[in-house]
Design an enzyme around this catalytic site. Structure first.
Site, PDB file in Angstrom:
ATOM      1  N   LYS A 175      -1.812  10.372  -3.301  1.00 12.96           N
ATOM      2  CA  LYS A 175      -2.011   8.930  -3.445  1.00 12.96           C
ATOM      3  C   LYS A 175      -2.685   8.367  -2.190  1.00 12.96           C
ATOM      4  CE  LYS A 175       2.340   8.518  -3.970  1.00 12.96           C
ATOM      5  NZ  LYS A 175       3.744   8.067  -4.206  1.00 12.96           N
ATOM      6  N   THR A 207       4.571  -5.034  -2.010  1.00 18.03           N
ATOM      7  CA  THR A 207       4.185  -3.664  -2.348  1.00 18.03           C
ATOM      8  C   THR A 207       5.359  -2.689  -2.259  1.00 18.03           C
ATOM      9  OG1 THR A 207       3.538  -3.282  -0.037  1.00 18.03           O
ATOM     10  CG2 THR A 207       1.816  -4.020  -1.565  1.00 18.03           C
ATOM     11  N   GLY A 209       8.060  -0.294  -3.237  1.00 16.13           N
ATOM     12  CA  GLY A 209       8.361   0.484  -4.425  1.00 16.13           C
ATOM     13  C   GLY A 209       7.159   0.937  -5.221  1.00 16.13           C
ATOM     14  N   THR A 210       5.964   0.848  -4.639  1.00 17.97           N
ATOM     15  CA  THR A 210       4.765   1.260  -5.392  1.00 17.97           C
ATOM     16  C   THR A 210       4.815   2.751  -5.753  1.00 17.97           C
ATOM     17  OG1 THR A 210       3.620   1.514  -3.277  1.00 17.97           O
ATOM     18  CG2 THR A 210       3.241  -0.525  -4.488  1.00 17.97           C
ATOM     19  N   GLY A 211       5.229   3.586  -4.800  1.00 17.08           N
ATOM     20  CA  GLY A 211       5.278   5.019  -5.072  1.00 17.08           C
ATOM     21  C   GLY A 211       6.306   5.370  -6.125  1.00 17.08           C
ATOM     22  N   CYS A 212       7.487   4.766  -6.032  1.00 17.20           N
ATOM     23  CA  CYS A 212       8.529   4.989  -7.035  1.00 17.20           C
ATOM     24  C   CYS A 212       8.031   4.578  -8.415  1.00 17.20           C
ATOM     25  CB  CYS A 212       9.781   4.193  -6.687  1.00 17.20           C
ATOM     26  SG  CYS A 212      10.513   4.546  -5.078  1.00 17.20           S
TER      27      CYS A 212
END
Length: 265
Positions: A175, A207, A209-212
């Site tokens: 990512k 932003t 928690g974007t990866g979760c």
């Protein structure tokens, strides 16, 4: 039937990341969410202030209870919090053999606070790489797992994705959201070819928690029968919309959560 998707992750009391973000994402994408809690955190939008690791035997008990009772179409793994938890997850998931496992290798919070204990990264490579469908590291995590410098260009992202495949991961999505660029570019490598997924950079401070959210959305779309590239593309679009509408929320004074239910509210 509505697919059951299991989140194995830590709890975020602010509702922006971890188990809470995963459940919201699953529900928004028409899946039923199940949970195994690996850690409790004391955190808000401004930082992480405490961490309690759930003992591995109790993590195993949660997994056993769920797989004994429900058909689980996909598993998303987030923060594992300890080497012992990595090892018990690998043992139990190898036993139950879910068709889809998406690993989001959370090693630190977006605030920079460490959420890892011990040699978790190497333990993930040794024990989880052989069984996961897809790993979704950010730039820092990708470099750490690959034992390489943090990638700063698309070419470097492709190189580190290939390194992670060589270390045992069947498919890798690196990512690029933290890269200095006008767009958010993610690189998918399936062992034979690369594909770049681009999205416009959304200007918002919310932003957390974007990866979760992205990894959970991928797991949900895979559970519904999409192939890997389709699942990544659909998840990226969902994340983009959640970021675009995040300013409608008023949670905390720092980096707030995304608007997971933008399609309904």
């Amino acid at each position: 039937m509505i697919p059951n998707v299991l989140s194995i992750a830590g709890s975020d009391p602010g509702g922006g990341a971890g188990i809470q973000a995963d459940l919201k994402t699953f529900a928004a994408l028409r899946c039923h969410g199940l949970t195994v809690v690996t850690a409790l955190t004391a955190q808000n939008t401004q930082g992480v202030f405490g961490l309690f690791v759930v003992p591995a035997d109790f993590v195993a008990a949660q997994i056993d209870a769920l797989f004994a009772d429900s058909e689980i179409s996909a598993v998303k793994i987030g923060m594992v919090a300890s080497v012992a938890n990595v090892e018990i997850l690998a043992e139990r998931l190898a036993r139950y053999k879910p068709k889809v496992i998406v690993l989001d290798p959370v090693l630190a919070a977006s605030s920079g606070a460490s959420l890892a204990i011990g040699a978790i990264a190497e333990s993930m490579v040794a024990h989880l790489a052989p069984i996961v469908t897809l790993v979704t590291p950010n730039l820092m995590e990708a470099g750490y797992l690959a034992k390489a410098p943090m990638p700063e260009s698309l070419a470097a992202m492709e190189d580190v994705a290939k390194r992670l495949h060589e270390r045992g991961f069947a498919a890798v999505l690196v990512k690029g959201g933290h890269r200095a660029a006008d767009s958010c570019d993610d690189v998918l490598y399936n062992g034979s070819s690369f594909r770049v997924f681009s999205a416009p950079r959304v200007l918002t401070r919310h932003t957390h928690g974007t990866g979760c959210t992205l990894s959970s959305a991928i797991a949900a779309h895979l559970a519904q029968g999409r192939d890997l590239a389709q699942a990544v593309a659909a998840a990226k679009l969902y994340l983009e919309r959640a970021l675009e509408t995040a300013d409608a929320l008023n949670v905390g004074h720092g980096a707030g959560p995304l608007n997971h239910f933008h399609g309904f509210w």
